[in-house]
Motif scaffolding. Structure first.
Motif, PDB file in Angstrom:
ATOM      1  N   ARG A  47       0.818  -1.213   0.000  1.00 28.59           N
ATOM      2  CA  ARG A  47       0.000   0.000   0.000  1.00 28.59           C
ATOM      3  C   ARG A  47       0.856   1.269   0.000  1.00 28.59           C
ATOM      4  NH1 ARG A  47      -5.210  -1.168   0.582  1.00 28.59           N
ATOM      5  NH2 ARG A  47      -5.800  -3.149   1.569  1.00 28.59           N
ATOM      6  N   GLY A  48       1.906   1.222   0.782  1.00 24.36           N
ATOM      7  CA  GLY A  48       2.635   2.465   1.019  1.00 24.36           C
ATOM      8  C   GLY A  48       3.788   2.716   0.067  1.00 24.36           C
ATOM      9  N   ALA A  51       3.254   3.180  -5.275  1.00 25.87           N
ATOM     10  CA  ALA A  51       2.391   4.208  -5.855  1.00 25.87           C
ATOM     11  C   ALA A  51       2.226   4.020  -7.358  1.00 25.87           C
ATOM     12  CB  ALA A  51       2.964   5.598  -5.546  1.00 25.87           C
ATOM     13  N   TRP A  54      -0.273   1.296  -8.149  1.00 27.09           N
ATOM     14  CA  TRP A  54      -1.660   1.707  -7.883  1.00 27.09           C
ATOM     15  C   TRP A  54      -2.150   2.638  -8.974  1.00 27.09           C
ATOM     16  CZ3 TRP A  54      -4.790  -0.658  -4.623  1.00 27.09           C
ATOM     17  CH2 TRP A  54      -4.244  -1.364  -3.551  1.00 27.09           C
ATOM     18  N   TYR A  90       1.048   0.049   6.018  1.00 24.01           N
ATOM     19  CA  TYR A  90       0.318   1.328   6.001  1.00 24.01           C
ATOM     20  C   TYR A  90      -1.078   1.203   6.564  1.00 24.01           C
ATOM     21  CZ  TYR A  90       3.698   4.490   4.105  1.00 24.01           C
ATOM     22  OH  TYR A  90       4.777   5.317   3.979  1.00 24.01           O
ATOM     23  N   PRO A  91      -1.225   0.867   7.808  1.00 20.96           N
ATOM     24  CA  PRO A  91      -0.145   0.672   8.764  1.00 20.96           C
ATOM     25  C   PRO A  91       0.216  -0.791   8.942  1.00 20.96           C
ATOM     26  CG  PRO A  91      -2.193   0.824   9.949  1.00 20.96           C
ATOM     27  CD  PRO A  91      -2.528   0.944   8.479  1.00 20.96           C
ATOM     28  N   PRO A 122       9.926   9.818  11.174  1.00 23.17           N
ATOM     29  CA  PRO A 122       8.695  10.604  11.070  1.00 23.17           C
ATOM     30  C   PRO A 122       8.061  10.558   9.684  1.00 23.17           C
ATOM     31  CG  PRO A 122      10.606  12.043  11.108  1.00 23.17           C
ATOM     32  CD  PRO A 122      11.112  10.647  11.358  1.00 23.17           C
ATOM     33  N   TYR A 123       8.698   9.856   8.753  1.00 21.02           N
ATOM     34  CA  TYR A 123       8.143   9.764   7.399  1.00 21.02           C
ATOM     35  C   TYR A 123       7.423   8.440   7.155  1.00 21.02           C
ATOM     36  CZ  TYR A 123      11.149  13.760   6.636  1.00 21.02           C
ATOM     37  OH  TYR A 123      11.749  14.997   6.734  1.00 21.02           O
ATOM     38  N   ASN A 124       7.613   7.484   8.048  1.00 25.07           N
ATOM     39  CA  ASN A 124       7.089   6.157   7.775  1.00 25.07           C
ATOM     40  C   ASN A 124       6.951   5.381   9.073  1.00 25.07           C
ATOM     41  OD1 ASN A 124       6.743   3.424   6.984  1.00 25.07           O
ATOM     42  ND2 ASN A 124       7.592   3.947   4.974  1.00 25.07           N
ATOM     43  N   HIS A 164      15.925   6.759   5.041  1.00 22.22           N
ATOM     44  CA  HIS A 164      16.000   7.625   3.859  1.00 22.22           C
ATOM     45  C   HIS A 164      16.473   9.032   4.206  1.00 22.22           C
ATOM     46  CE1 HIS A 164      15.182   7.637  -0.371  1.00 22.22           C
ATOM     47  NE2 HIS A 164      14.570   8.788  -0.297  1.00 22.22           N
ATOM     48  N   GLN A 165      16.037   9.552   5.327  1.00 27.34           N
ATOM     49  CA  GLN A 165      16.460  10.889   5.742  1.00 27.34           C
ATOM     50  C   GLN A 165      17.111  10.749   7.111  1.00 27.34           C
ATOM     51  OE1 GLN A 165      14.227  14.316   4.686  1.00 27.34           O
ATOM     52  NE2 GLN A 165      12.622  13.159   3.678  1.00 27.34           N
ATOM     53  N   GLN A 168      16.798  13.268  10.143  1.00 27.26           N
ATOM     54  CA  GLN A 168      15.462  13.447  10.704  1.00 27.26           C
ATOM     55  C   GLN A 168      15.034  12.226  11.530  1.00 27.26           C
ATOM     56  OE1 GLN A 168      14.214  16.427  10.391  1.00 27.26           O
ATOM     57  NE2 GLN A 168      15.822  17.056   8.975  1.00 27.26           N
TER      58      GLN A 168
ATOM     59  N   LEU C 140      -0.375   7.913   6.497  1.00 26.33           N
ATOM     60  CA  LEU C 140      -1.234   6.950   5.793  1.00 26.33           C
ATOM     61  C   LEU C 140      -1.975   7.619   4.642  1.00 26.33           C
ATOM     62  CD1 LEU C 140      -2.730   4.921   8.794  1.00 26.33           C
ATOM     63  CD2 LEU C 140      -0.783   4.331   7.328  1.00 26.33           C
ATOM     64  N   ALA C 143      -0.426   7.622   1.229  1.00 22.62           N
ATOM     65  CA  ALA C 143      -0.166   6.386   0.494  1.00 22.62           C
ATOM     66  C   ALA C 143      -1.216   6.167  -0.582  1.00 22.62           C
ATOM     67  CB  ALA C 143      -0.140   5.201   1.456  1.00 22.62           C
ATOM     68  N   ALA C 144      -0.753   5.949  -1.803  1.00 22.48           N
ATOM     69  CA  ALA C 144      -1.658   5.690  -2.923  1.00 22.48           C
ATOM     70  C   ALA C 144      -2.545   4.484  -2.631  1.00 22.48           C
ATOM     71  CB  ALA C 144      -0.845   5.451  -4.190  1.00 22.48           C
TER      72      ALA C 144
ATOM     73  N   GLN E 213      15.247  15.123  -0.798  1.00 26.64           N
ATOM     74  CA  GLN E 213      14.602  15.295   0.510  1.00 26.64           C
ATOM     75  C   GLN E 213      13.705  16.529   0.503  1.00 26.64           C
ATOM     76  OE1 GLN E 213      18.000  15.273   3.120  1.00 26.64           O
ATOM     77  NE2 GLN E 213      18.183  13.049   3.054  1.00 26.64           N
TER      78      GLN E 213
END
Lengths: 245, 245, 245, 245, 245, 245
Positions: A47-48, A51, A54, A90-91, A122-124, A164-165, A168, C140, C143-144, E213
């Motif tokens: 889901r997450g 993209a 989808w 997601y989740p 904080p992004y995922n 990824h970041q 952060q 959430l 997310a697509a 980012q």
């Protein structure tokens, strides 16, 4: 390690692709040394992190099948075994049942080293959820009284791979791993994930960047080549050693 | 390390006794492996760590001579070379000249590993002052343009040894070093410092405590003995390695 | 923002009154610029923040009705829309269903900016619970593959508003917002909450205090008036901009 | 405290033995002053902290009975009342029901001081789980609208007792408690736990170590004896006082 | 800003090349908007950052001349004025005289924005030394009673630019600056520094990475191009604003 | 304290007015209990905190005289002795001589409690400079071998008083001091500083704010009045006590 068991690396990740981008080098190094590597994907990232699929109108089942196949190919390219728990993303929901499945995997695999996500992102939210379950299961597997097959687990060190970041996510590298000799295998594994082609160069650049830092921290005297490639890790527990180096 | 040079450990401490209590095990391990170990004491600890001698009416010169001899004995017991810079304590004053002397030592010794105090200590300002100079000198020694004999230094890893009140000094162990095989030599070195006899048991207890933690972090499977003895260290820079363990 | 959609501010709070004390200025500024503002109250604060009503013998339903009406009046005074999810307080329980409702609100509202509580509050567990749900739902909604009406959300910035005891909640202001032109509207909104009359002056004093700091950080050259009023916020994500200021 | 109620100490711990090793001194001091002390054990530690009994082939019920009896004896040695909630360990699962039981205990006991585990422990997830429930229940018990017998709770200070590996648990002592006059009672309580005999000396050594630090922070002028024994605590909330000391 | 003065950006760096790699985009954006940009180089980086020239046998004066010319060219490419204080590097020594010179520059330039190094850098002590002096001088320049020509300074915001190993320098981006429109000018400025050619691609890769980012934090709806380039900054002081965005 | 000496509070501040705004309550409480309080002002704040006088055309000497007299009046209103070291401000320069003077004051005064500025303040470098000297001198005064009259100092606790922008100075209150009974004396002392009249209300508001927090942390059961006034402090060292409260 006192037993004659083949050393084993266990990688627990939230989604199907995570282990490739973030720990492909460590996995290839381990299997290249003749060790075992097992990857557990709690979900497919259906889901997450899909993209494009989808938007292309794929169904949930189709997406899961695609992601599974891609991840299997990438694991094969790294010489690793892979298992999918299909717990949904997601989740990614933390449940006692899912933690129990991980405990059983720990008891069966008896890993010497564990890799997972860091505890903040904080992004995922799936990444920290996976990490929390991976860590909780590791501690439960150590308990003599926990009701699951196998012997109580030892205390394998845990390394968090790079998010990824990183800044952060409070990710400060404790370990810079030299993946130069296996980088081409990591690149091949990345190329098994065609839907995320923009990541191939992104993570190649990151490996170069960590390689530059690795050389700087190692010192010029070590004679590391200019194209040194690296992966960064954090330790959860202190290193145990009999030599400072 | 690419050269044929004997590996060398450099220990930079504020006062004459520090290296014994806090890094005696690491030193004995290194010399036990046939490596070189050099201890640099910036001062004798003549004012700040010699209360008993002052109360006994000793003069400054007498106290310095006593501390020098004790530290020489302790270094000998550990198999280490020792040098005293006699820069004064309480306060140990940071000067460009003192930093330059340290640069020259780095260039001459070409250490593979550096040990010093952590950067925070609300109980003793000399300790962070020593650490700041040790770190600044290490960076200066790396510069091709720094005017001192010898080749530019590589990038030897730096470890902070454990302060007296670790939590108040933001000391969180990154490394637990197994000093079991050399603990008796560390004890003998401690016993070379009779004025601080109450510390002998204190640091023996600490070694036990760090040993208990070492065993817990290593895992029961490693078969470490119950009387494992340990020393704790922090890393300033990330570890560079080609294997996660 | 590339669309022609009216900019929208979304405020997610644990209890009915929170948005007034802590974000009333930001809301009034937004609506004053002709933007939309929507407040979502996860509960009425019926158990944890209505001591006076309980002591007066009111029933649970009466208290919820009172708190609803007061909050509606305050929202109206600020020009904001308000929605109550009536999820209960003390404790506010995190559930997948509640998070899903928030995802749907995000998808519907398409906020350009999000305000919520900070993630730590040792005095009130409902505040962090609301924040965790607000943040999880935001991710959430991006997310697509998340099954809810509407388009995947963008990445609206998130600001944490100020808690009652900021230092104990690890709240360090990243942004000082000048609310001088709308402070009288904030005051009027506060006065819609008669049960907490002692808070009117408390939060007026706080606005003055933050205003003093705002002027100090802005510099005297900016010509801000002496009675500048402010609100403090933390950012969860880095600011994205094309000019440093 | 304005009421004539006997001052009461409430200790909430995850497993049956925790209160002895980590807070035995504080408990003995309180009961020695004629105050009440109540210990609540959320579990017996039957799965996670009874390795020896499991290896000896005991059943779950036998182990729980043994742990209960030992803990009762230790509590008696300290003059404390003890209650077991038998909520299970490894993992200790957080539930609304368990939190509600704690709320009722708070309302009944009306503690003046609360002791529990710190919020981080990468070695044992039950400890933070117990702490989170203890803290949540304390806040809920303060709410006039929370539906449980008794009066709303005041704001008793909370102290975290020392974990096994303090630095790895972000444990930095805020308070050093002088337990010298009651250490023999703590030792006797420890000796009520024969299965963990290796801990008797470990925690005696720790008390000495904290005693040394206590003397150093108190200053030599206070005339504390050389064999001062201590326990370390962290505060969750700021100290409220009318004298700085 | 209330005056009619042209807005001015002041960049204070330790060595001659720092401003190019780390803030070239911000400088080009400012000058591209018609603002003034002034770069102050405390040293030429003649000892610590000119290894190649030293190995080639150049003298100190030759190296300083080369570095000066290169930096002048790079500044010109960015449209910035540049001034060299020639205070020496490795180490860059903090002195009251040097701080006073900076105060006078602040008073003369009246900057609206200040850029400098972050306060921590375990790889290069000159960077924090430059930052400390830049910050101290800024505060002194604000004092009515400080004896230097010009009016007391306002309170220009301070941004720290990105160090070489950000995580090891506690660098967490607060601001992601979109430098896409001026990246080609930054690249040209980098190419004015031929001795550090390996850095051209390194900092191009970093700009891409920060650009990725930046797009992620901005949200896809903003329509930023795939080749967005970015620079990362930290704020020392809270942002002052009248709109949350 | 074992001696019959009158308990003494020592306050070391950078500028002439600091002790009034930030520690006036603590001082008045101490002198109200019959204890001694001594204030040491390292400078008059003549350059950095006297903008109004500079704008009015006063000379340096005039300003120092004014500030001296005002501070003397304020100290008298609080019942404290005051001493001015006239070391200059903006910048307050750290020197061995100044530290030595402080050592001699410690040895003479033998304080039981020490108050000073916190160690971080990005708005005013003199404050941390004063704190560093105050702390260094305290440690030096403890050394038997430090050459100054008097006996080696004990280990008086150190409290940091509250800076102007607490969150930006990493100031997190550890202690909330109830100054209600002496607040009128603090107000009178503030009114001795007419040039900073805008601060009178600012610090009265702050005292109210800290009082509200104090009541919340103390609990309603303590029966503190609604107009409780407070001052906030941080501890540098752990509290030593024989009772948890």
């Amino acid at each position: 390690m006192t037993s004659a068991k083949t050393p084993t690396l266990l990688v627990i990740s939230a989604h199907a692709g995570d282990f490739v981008w973030r720990a492909g080098g460590a996995i290839a190094l381990a299997t290249g040394r003749g060790e075992l590597a097992k990857v557990v994907c709690l979900s497919f990232g259906e889901r997450g992190e899909s993209a494009k699929a989808w938007r292309a109108g794929r169904t949930l089942d189709e997406i899961k099948a695609i992601r599974r196949e891609e991840a299997q190919n990438a694991a094969a390219a790294l010489g690793a075994e892979i298992e999918f728990l299909d717990a949904g993303d997601y989740p990614l929901v933390e449940t006692p049942e899912l933690v129990d499945r991980l405990v059983r995997i720990y008891r069966e695999v008896e890993p010497d080293v564990v890799l997972t996500h860091p505890l903040a992102d904080p992004y995922n939210g799936d990444h920290p959820a996976a990490a929390r379950m991976a860590l909780q299961a590791r501690v439960l597997a150590q308990a003599a009284g926990y009701d699951a097959p196998g012997e109580p687990l030892g205390a394998p060190p845990v390394f968090f791979f790079e998010p990824h970041q990183p800044e952060q996510c409070d990710f400060k590298p404790d370990v810079l791993l030299d993946i130069t000799p296996v980088f081409d295998r990591k690149r091949k594994a990345m190329e098994c994930l065609p839907a995320q082609q923009h990541m191939w160069d992104y993570y190649t650049d990151l490996a170069k960047r960590r390689g530059v830092q690795l050389r700087r921290n190692a010192g010029p005297n070590l004679g590391l080549p200019h194209d040194t490639m690296g992966e960064a890790y954090m330790r959860l527990y202190p290193q145990v050693t009999d030599v400072l180096a």
